[in-house]
Design a protein around this motif. Structure first.
Motif, short mmCIF file in Angstrom:
data_model
loop_
_atom_site.label_atom_id
_atom_site.label_comp_id
_atom_site.label_asym_id
_atom_site.label_seq_id
_atom_site.Cartn_x
_atom_site.Cartn_y
_atom_site.Cartn_z
N ALA A 120 0.83 -1.20 0.00
CA ALA A 120 0.00 0.00 0.00
C ALA A 120 0.86 1.24 0.00
O ALA A 120 1.88 1.31 0.67
N LEU A 121 0.45 2.24 -0.79
CA LEU A 121 1.15 3.51 -0.79
C LEU A 121 0.80 4.26 0.47
O LEU A 121 -0.33 4.26 0.93
N THR A 122 1.82 4.88 1.04
CA THR A 122 1.63 5.60 2.30
C THR A 122 2.13 7.01 2.16
O THR A 122 2.87 7.32 1.23
N PRO A 123 1.73 7.87 3.09
CA PRO A 123 2.32 9.21 3.12
C PRO A 123 3.80 9.09 3.44
O PRO A 123 4.34 8.01 3.59
N GLU A 124 4.45 10.21 3.63
CA GLU A 124 5.88 10.25 3.85
C GLU A 124 6.28 9.33 5.01
O GLU A 124 5.75 9.42 6.10
N ARG A 125 7.25 8.43 4.74
CA ARG A 125 7.74 7.54 5.78
C ARG A 125 9.23 7.73 6.00
O ARG A 125 9.76 7.40 7.05
N VAL A 126 9.92 8.19 4.96
CA VAL A 126 11.36 8.33 5.05
C VAL A 126 11.75 9.66 4.45
O VAL A 126 11.20 10.09 3.44
N SER A 127 12.68 10.34 5.07
CA SER A 127 13.19 11.58 4.48
C SER A 127 14.69 11.61 4.64
O SER A 127 15.24 10.99 5.54
N THR A 128 15.36 12.31 3.74
CA THR A 128 16.79 12.43 3.77
C THR A 128 17.16 13.89 3.79
O THR A 128 16.61 14.67 3.03
N SER A 129 18.06 14.28 4.65
CA SER A 129 18.44 15.68 4.73
C SER A 129 19.93 15.82 4.60
O SER A 129 20.69 14.92 4.91
N LEU A 130 20.36 16.99 4.13
CA LEU A 130 21.77 17.29 3.97
C LEU A 130 22.04 18.58 4.71
O LEU A 130 21.48 19.62 4.39
N ASP A 131 22.85 18.50 5.75
CA ASP A 131 23.17 19.72 6.47
C ASP A 131 24.62 19.64 6.92
O ASP A 131 25.36 18.76 6.51
N THR A 132 25.02 20.57 7.76
CA THR A 132 26.40 20.57 8.21
C THR A 132 26.48 20.04 9.63
O THR A 132 25.55 20.13 10.41
N ASN A 133 27.61 19.47 9.93
CA ASN A 133 27.81 18.87 11.24
C ASN A 133 29.20 19.28 11.71
O ASN A 133 30.20 18.78 11.23
N GLY A 134 29.28 20.19 12.64
CA GLY A 134 30.56 20.67 13.13
C GLY A 134 31.35 21.30 12.01
O GLY A 134 30.93 21.38 10.92
N GLY A 135 32.36 21.91 12.08
CA GLY A 135 33.35 22.34 11.11
C GLY A 135 32.90 22.58 9.71
O GLY A 135 33.69 22.65 8.81
N GLY A 136 31.59 22.66 9.45
CA GLY A 136 31.10 22.93 8.11
C GLY A 136 31.10 21.72 7.19
O GLY A 136 30.75 21.85 6.03
N SER A 137 31.49 20.52 7.66
CA SER A 137 31.49 19.35 6.81
C SER A 137 30.07 18.84 6.63
O SER A 137 29.29 18.83 7.57
N LYS A 138 29.74 18.42 5.41
CA LYS A 138 28.38 17.99 5.11
C LYS A 138 28.21 16.50 5.43
O LYS A 138 29.03 15.68 5.06
N VAL A 139 27.12 16.18 6.08
CA VAL A 139 26.81 14.79 6.45
C VAL A 139 25.44 14.45 5.92
O VAL A 139 24.46 15.15 6.20
N LEU A 140 25.34 13.39 5.14
CA LEU A 140 24.08 12.97 4.52
C LEU A 140 23.51 11.79 5.29
O LEU A 140 24.14 10.74 5.37
N ALA A 141 22.33 11.98 5.88
CA ALA A 141 21.71 10.91 6.67
C ALA A 141 20.23 11.23 6.84
O ALA A 141 19.82 12.39 6.79
N SER A 142 19.44 10.17 7.05
CA SER A 142 18.01 10.36 7.25
C SER A 142 17.75 10.86 8.67
O SER A 142 18.60 10.71 9.57
N PRO A 143 16.58 11.46 8.90
CA PRO A 143 16.25 11.91 10.26
C PRO A 143 16.30 10.80 11.29
O PRO A 143 16.71 11.01 12.44
N ALA A 144 15.90 9.58 10.90
CA ALA A 144 15.93 8.46 11.84
C ALA A 144 17.36 8.12 12.26
O ALA A 144 17.63 7.84 13.43
N VAL A 145 18.26 8.16 11.29
CA VAL A 145 19.67 7.89 11.60
C VAL A 145 20.24 8.98 12.49
O VAL A 145 20.97 8.73 13.44
N ARG A 146 19.88 10.24 12.18
CA ARG A 146 20.36 11.37 12.99
C ARG A 146 19.86 11.26 14.43
O ARG A 146 20.61 11.50 15.38
N ALA A 147 18.59 10.90 14.58
CA ALA A 147 18.01 10.79 15.91
C ALA A 147 18.70 9.68 16.71
O ALA A 147 19.00 9.83 17.90
#
Length: 424
Positions: A120-147
């Motif tokens: 079944a198709l569902t509303p949003e279940r997974v999202s991916t964000s790109l932001d900075t983590n310390g020192g301006g380096s970019k880290v790519l990870a989903s909100p679940a992984v970040r949490a």
């Protein structure tokens, strides 16, 4: 505006369904034609799904770890114009470098249902964000992984990402495995529920099948590796531009030299056809830890390689397995496997056989202990020696205990008289 439904295409191999192992989009994302939408895994490969159209994602089919039937809707995209009810599935070629779990790709896996229920198709279940983590380096990870990382007190900038640069739960697991003391001691934390999917699910299924079908037995013997370690030091001192030798290539060379006397160990057992194939060549599987779990790259014709060539192959194949560049033929077809935890090797191990092979060998940690040794005058003296246990697990349906013990004793004699390794 209209809607375009992108159905999961036929990935080949006669499969009826695939597993969603990663999403590259979330509901509300604007995507362009050929943008990556999701990664799906079959029994043998992970395949990237790319959008055939440009538009905005309005629905996605399930979460990471969910199974989806071939031909059912993967994503629904809002497009300019009237859109289409469904996209006609088209075959997708299996990639040249599929990730393969700790069991050969030829190993039996549970059959798939011939007519699985649509996801079944569902509303949003997974999202991916790109932001900075310390020192301006970019880290790519989903909100679940970040949490989860935040809960564990892990700085994502310190975690080694997968080949595509994204940090996933498996990468956190690998980080914790090698950095057990990273989290400060003290303080109670909440229970954690981790979904088992992707490569980790394949490993779980194949290991369960191995233990379910194979009556394992293990045998452990202590070997004096003092002379072997001394020879290794001498070889490294004269290595020139060749790689530095670890103990592993020397052990592999010893195994290959011993196996011709014990062909029942360099074999594969087809338990459905009741046929054991004893192989003349040694295609040695090498259990390798990767961010996603154990994989087994294969040193082809190991019996024809010297210790330097074996060392080169160990380095090349291990790196290819870890960065995802290993080819499918480099990850299947092993006839015997060696598994070593290096300095974490412990006193003894009881490794699980890499089905359909019939044996697996596990060298353990080297320790120094006082031993009684001949003094050359008919007596004995106490001397510090380097000792290592060799473990072997065998399939008792086709390998007898006497055979396994005799093999390890012959291997021990070669290890303790290493000059014989240089005898062609």
């Amino acid at each position: 505006m209209g809607r375009f439904t992108f159905n999961l295409p036929d990935i080949g191999e006669g499969i009826a369904e695939a597993e969603i192992v990663a999403w590259h989009v979330k509901v509300g994302d604007r995507i362009e034609e050929d943008d990556k939408v999701a990664d799906v895994m079959t029994d043998k490969a992970t395949v990237e799904m790319e959008s055939p159209v440009s538009g905005t994602v309005v629905e996605i089919a399930g979460a990471e770890g969910d199974m989806i039937a071939i031909g059912s809707a993967l994503v629904v995209i809002e497009v300019e114009g009237e859109g289409e009810v469904a996209a006609a599935p088209k075959p997708v070629e299996t990639p040249e470098t599929p990730p393969v779990p700790f069991v050969s790709s030829e190993v039996e896996t549970p059959p798939t249902a011939p007519e699985p229920e649509p996801v079944a198709l569902t509303p949003e279940r997974v999202s991916t964000s790109l932001d900075t983590n310390g020192g301006g380096s970019k880290v790519l990870a989903s909100p679940a992984v970040r949490a989860r990382a935040q809960d564990l007190g892990i700085d994502l900038a310190q975690v080694r990402a997968a080949a595509d640069g994204r940090i996933r739960h498996a990468d956190l697991d690998a980080f914790l495995s090698y950095n057990g003391a990273y989290r400060a001691a003290g303080g109670k934390r909440a229970d954690e529920v981790v979904k088992v999917f992707g490569l980790r699910r394949r490993i779980a299924e194949n290991m369960a099948a191995s233990k379910r079908h194979i009556p394992h037995f293990s045998y452990v013997e202590e070997c004096d590796v003092t002379a072997l370690e001394a020879m290794r030091g001498q070889l490294n001192a004269a290595k020139g531009d060749r790689p530095r030798l670890t103990m592993l290539p020397l052990l592999i060379a010893a195994i290959c030299k011993t196996l011709p006397q014990f062909p029942m160990l360099n074999a594969r057992y087809d338990d459905e056809a009741n046929v054991v194939t004893r192989h003349g060549s040694v295609h040695l599987g090498m259990a390798t830890q990767t961010p996603g779990g154990l994989m087994v790259p294969v040193i082809r014709d190991a019996q024809d390689r010297n210790v330097w060539q074996i060392a080169n192959e160990i380095t090349r194949l291990a790196e290819a397995a870890r960065n995802g560049s290993a080819k499918s033929e480099e990850l299947s077809g092993s006839t015997l496997t060696i598994t070593s935890l290096g300095p974490l090797g412990g006193v003894a191990t009881t490794p699980v056989i890499n089905r359909p092979e019939v044996a697996i060998i596990g060298p353990n940690r080297i320790v120094e202990r006082p031993m009684f040794v001949p003094d050359g005058m008919g007596g004995e003296r106490i001397e510090k020696r380097k000792l290592m246990n060799i473990s072997i697990s065998c399939d008792h349906r086709v390998v007898d205990g006497w055979d396994a013990a005799s093999f390890v004793q012959a291997l021990r004699r070669l290890i303790e008289t290493p000059v014989l390794l240089l005898d062609s």
